[in-house]
Design a protein around this motif. Structure first.
Motif, short mmCIF file in Angstrom:
data_model
loop_
_atom_site.label_atom_id
_atom_site.label_comp_id
_atom_site.label_asym_id
_atom_site.label_seq_id
_atom_site.Cartn_x
_atom_site.Cartn_y
_atom_site.Cartn_z
N LEU A 160 15.80 48.57 36.39
CA LEU A 160 15.43 49.48 35.31
C LEU A 160 14.47 48.78 34.34
O LEU A 160 14.64 47.60 34.02
CB LEU A 160 16.67 49.90 34.52
N ASP A 161 13.48 49.52 33.85
CA ASP A 161 12.57 48.93 32.87
C ASP A 161 13.24 48.87 31.50
O ASP A 161 14.31 49.44 31.28
CB ASP A 161 11.26 49.72 32.83
N ALA A 162 12.57 48.19 30.56
CA ALA A 162 13.16 47.96 29.23
C ALA A 162 13.48 49.27 28.53
O ALA A 162 14.53 49.42 27.89
CB ALA A 162 12.22 47.11 28.39
N VAL A 163 12.59 50.25 28.67
CA VAL A 163 12.81 51.54 28.01
C VAL A 163 14.09 52.18 28.54
O VAL A 163 14.94 52.65 27.76
CB VAL A 163 11.60 52.49 28.26
N ALA A 164 14.22 52.18 29.85
CA ALA A 164 15.39 52.83 30.45
C ALA A 164 16.67 52.08 30.10
O ALA A 164 17.72 52.69 29.89
CB ALA A 164 15.22 52.90 31.97
N ARG A 165 16.57 50.75 30.01
CA ARG A 165 17.76 49.98 29.64
C ARG A 165 18.20 50.33 28.22
O ARG A 165 19.38 50.54 27.96
CB ARG A 165 17.49 48.48 29.76
N ASN A 166 17.24 50.42 27.32
CA ASN A 166 17.57 50.79 25.95
C ASN A 166 18.19 52.16 25.87
O ASN A 166 19.13 52.41 25.12
CB ASN A 166 16.33 50.73 25.06
N LEU A 167 17.63 53.06 26.70
CA LEU A 167 18.16 54.41 26.77
C LEU A 167 19.63 54.37 27.18
O LEU A 167 20.47 55.06 26.61
CB LEU A 167 17.34 55.16 27.82
#
Lengths: 297, 226
Positions: A160-167
């Motif tokens: 998962l990319d950083a955006v998705a992880r934060n999500l």
């Protein structure tokens, strides 16, 4: 506090290899746990035993007060999202979401659909055609929308990319606030999740190294930097988990709270004391160059 | 009980494998026979019907690997997985057997499609009453499915080498049995016995064999890991 999981003396041996060796801990209701450790430390094996997917060699294991094997009352209330979760080859994302409510009684369809939007999952694509990140995202959707009283995520964000992880972190906290439950996050991305965790379990070489409230842990280690001889002086009698000399200087990580007196002494010796992140602590504790050692008196 | 239903629904989500492919395979076999039948004048009796039965064995082998790890990790009990899977194949077998009887009726009514093609009416198997025809179709499908399912379960429990081991033991047992039959010169009697088996006796024998497969695969899956 209600105990959700009680494990005592749990072991799993494969021939001579002790994948899990005499581990004991309890998980309480309504907390977020971090199960931390290196690859092959035994995290996944423990989670598989909790969910009766593999069998223990010895020890006691109770989930919701009962033995989980073939126990519908227990299995009903667990959602375990594996890193290597397999899906039938012909299944599309949609099929996985249609089937999930048949197995997770608290399934929230609206939440699932909202998450699908958030992660931009293609509903009609076959599972085997998904990228690693999307595959992880499907696991996250199932894990969150199942609202199982015991939800276990095993390395949920591979690919998962950083955006998705934060999500994922945001949605997890949001839904957890509304529907408290026991959540176990197994991961090696420790820094990212350290703010989420309320309790930390560290596993290494199949053994439980640490079982501590995250709050206590945060102030429970310090980095001492200064002239090598003075640092050695200061370290006497303390529990050291890491030691790195460079030139005439030395940096050492000390376990245990430092008293005001000790801090004053450090200042007198001209040493600098800094905080240690959870990640650094785990790295030091489970690192290659030996475990913690007692400093010479 | 609700979980068993859930497992049936999960299986049948794969409509292609369970409901469509058997008929696509049988259909292509039938099409080939129709072409041949229309080219030659003689009556044709073919074994093309076997394709749908053999497919049941294939789906039995495949379904363990496809669905067992998935459903167990979604929190299904092994017992429920087993009951749900059995219910699924029972439903499919009942449906397929009825459909085969219907097409068989159409075949007779159209005077064997007008080209003398005996495809759905097979001498011996479909000689008996409607009920006996249904029973033999149903039990062959169940038998072959569970034969495949047991093979899949062995693989699940003991892996590839274990599966090899089972086949080696089976092969040895057969070799010894053949040798002994030859040694005591009993082939004549064996053949007489085989020829004398009625359809009903065959079906009941297959039922017993099916139950053996069922017991074996359940015993193996109870102890298999996901």
């Amino acid at each position: 506090m209600t105990k959700i999981v009680e494990v005592s003396g749990l072991s799993k041996h494969y021939g001579k290899v002790k994948a899990v060796d005499n581990v004991s801990f309890t998980l309480e209701e309504g907390k977020i746990y971090g199960l931390l450790g290196r690859n092959g430390a035994g995290k996944t094996t423990i989670m598989h035993m909790l969910t009766a997917q593999i069998f223990k060699t010895s020890g006691e294991l109770k989930v919701f007060g009962e033995e989980p094997y073939e126990n519908e009352k227990v299995l009903n209330r667990i959602c375990f999202i594996k890193e290597s979760q397999k899906y039938p080859e012909t299944f599309r994302v949609k099929d996985v979401l249609n089937v999930s409510p048949l197995f997770f009684p608290n399934w929230d369809k609206e939440l699932a659909m909202a998450l699908v939007e958030d992660f931009r999952l293609p509903l009609k694509r076959r599972m085997k055609k998904l990228s690693r990140g999307m595959l992880s995202a499907v696991g996250i959707v199932v894990g969150l929308a199942s609202r199982a009283p015991l939800t276990i995520f095993d390395e949920p964000y591979l690919g998962l990319d950083a955006v998705a992880r934060n999500l994922f972190y945001d949605r997890l906290l949001q839904d957890y606030a509304e529907y408290p439950r026991t959540i176990v996050l197994s991961t090696h991305l420790i820094d990212e999740v350290s703010q989420l965790l309320e309790h930390v379990l560290v596993i290494d070489g199949g053994k439980l190294l640490l079982d501590e409230e995250a709050e206590t842990l945060r102030g429970n280690a310090s980095n001492v930097v200064g002239a090598a001889s003075k640092v050695e002086d200061f370290l006497a009698g303390k529990r050291i988990i890491h030691r790195a000399p460079f030139g005439g200087l030395m940096s050492a990580t000390v376990l245990g709270q430092l008293s005001a007196q000790e801090r004053m002494r450090a200042t007198e010796l001209g040493l600098e004391i800094g905080p240690v992140s959870l990640q650094q602590m785990v790295v030091h504790m489970t690192g290659g160059n030996g475990n913690s050692e007692e400093a010479a008196q | 009980m609700s979980r068993v239903t859930g497992i049936v629904k999960t299986h049948l989500t794969d409509r292609l494998s369970w409901l469509m492919l058997p008929w696509i395979i049988l259909g292509s076999s039938f099409a080939v026979n129709v072409i041949i039948g229309s080219l030659i004048d003689e009556e044709i009796k073919t074994g093309g019907l076997a394709s749908i039965f053999i497919y049941m064995m294939v789906i039995g082998i495949v379904s363990v690997g496809q669905t067992y790890p998935f459903l167990i990790s979604f929190g299904a009990r092994r017992k429920d997985y087993f009951l749900g899977t059995s219910a699924t194949i029972a439903l499919v077998s009942v449906g397929t057997a009825i459909a085969l009887l219907l097409v068989g009726y159409v075949e007779r009514a159209t005077d064997y499609w007008g080209i003398g093609l005996h495809f759905f009416n097979v001498p011996y198997l479909t000689d008996g009453s409607l009920l006996s025809q249904f029973w033999i179709f149903f039990i062959i499908m169940m038998n072959l499915f569970f034969c495949g399912f047991a093979i899949g379960a062995v693989y699940r429990k003991v892996g590839r080498n274990g599966l090899f081991g089972v086949f080696i033991v089976l092969g040895l047992a057969l070799t010894v049995a053949f040798y002994l039959t030859t040694y005591f010169d009993k082939w004549g009697q064996v053949l007489d016995w085989v020829v004398g088996i009625s359809v009903l006796e065959l079906a009941n024998g297959l039922l017993v064999l099916t139950l053996v497969y069922v017991a074996a695969s359940y015993g193996l899956l109870r102890k298999a890991t996901a």
